[in-house]
Motif scaffolding. Sequence first.
Motif, mmCIF file in Angstrom:
data_model
loop_
_atom_site.group_PDB
_atom_site.id
_atom_site.type_symbol
_atom_site.label_atom_id
_atom_site.label_comp_id
_atom_site.label_asym_id
_atom_site.label_seq_id
_atom_site.Cartn_x
_atom_site.Cartn_y
_atom_site.Cartn_z
ATOM 1 N N ILE A 176 0.842 -1.195 0.000
ATOM 2 C CA ILE A 176 0.000 0.000 0.000
ATOM 3 C C ILE A 176 0.883 1.253 0.000
ATOM 4 N N SER B 128 2.193 2.217 -3.343
ATOM 5 C CA SER B 128 1.178 2.541 -4.344
ATOM 6 C C SER B 128 0.541 3.869 -3.966
ATOM 7 N N ASP B 129 0.028 4.568 -4.943
ATOM 8 C CA ASP B 129 -0.767 5.749 -4.604
ATOM 9 C C ASP B 129 -2.034 5.289 -3.912
ATOM 10 N N GLU B 130 -2.735 4.391 -4.593
ATOM 11 C CA GLU B 130 -3.935 3.745 -4.056
ATOM 12 C C GLU B 130 -3.982 2.340 -4.642
ATOM 13 N N THR C 244 -6.517 -1.474 -4.605
ATOM 14 C CA THR C 244 -7.758 -2.149 -4.211
ATOM 15 C C THR C 244 -7.439 -3.496 -3.568
ATOM 16 N N VAL D 226 -3.734 2.988 7.464
ATOM 17 C CA VAL D 226 -4.302 3.137 6.119
ATOM 18 C C VAL D 226 -5.710 3.713 6.222
ATOM 19 N N CYS D 227 -6.175 4.257 5.116
ATOM 20 C CA CYS D 227 -7.562 4.705 5.030
ATOM 21 C C CYS D 227 -8.132 4.189 3.720
ATOM 22 N N GLU D 228 -9.453 4.234 3.624
ATOM 23 C CA GLU D 228 -10.105 3.727 2.423
ATOM 24 C C GLU D 228 -10.925 4.815 1.760
ATOM 25 N N ARG D 229 -11.098 4.630 0.433
ATOM 26 C CA ARG D 229 -11.913 5.548 -0.342
ATOM 27 C C ARG D 229 -12.792 4.715 -1.271
ATOM 28 N N TYR E 281 -10.617 1.783 -2.518
ATOM 29 C CA TYR E 281 -9.202 2.060 -2.693
ATOM 30 C C TYR E 281 -8.569 2.346 -1.337
ATOM 31 N N TYR E 282 -7.398 1.758 -1.119
ATOM 32 C CA TYR E 282 -6.666 1.942 0.138
ATOM 33 C C TYR E 282 -5.391 2.720 -0.141
ATOM 34 N N ARG E 283 -5.065 3.587 0.813
ATOM 35 C CA ARG E 283 -3.804 4.313 0.735
ATOM 36 C C ARG E 283 -3.233 4.439 2.144
#
Length: 109
Positions: free
Chosen positions: A26, A29-31, A33, A61-64, A71-73
């Motif tokens: 993660i 990566s930028d974001e 899945t 991490v957070c999710e969008r 998407y996780y970042r």
Amino acid sequence: MTEAETITAVMRALADPTRRAVFERIVNSDEITVVELTRGSSVTQGAISQHLKSLKQAGLVCERPEGRNVYYRALPDGLDPLADWMSDYGVFWRERFADLRNLLKEIDP
């Protein structure tokens, strides 16, 4: 959560080697899945989801959500409590090594 609880949560989250590998992917990566995380590992999608839950709870991490994908970042400040805690020990060890250096100089002039 108290500072001690936060540090414990981060340590527990990163103690598992698979979870640490997921976190590293993660971070790099930028974001990303869950599907992409699963594709690159030998772990099931359900297991990846559980690891992500632990990483989220630890504040790493957070999710969008977007449509059917989530998407996780990585959260930039997620490791700060652990880094701050470790820096205290850095001071401790630097002082001890300085004391040892001085003692060795006294013994062997």
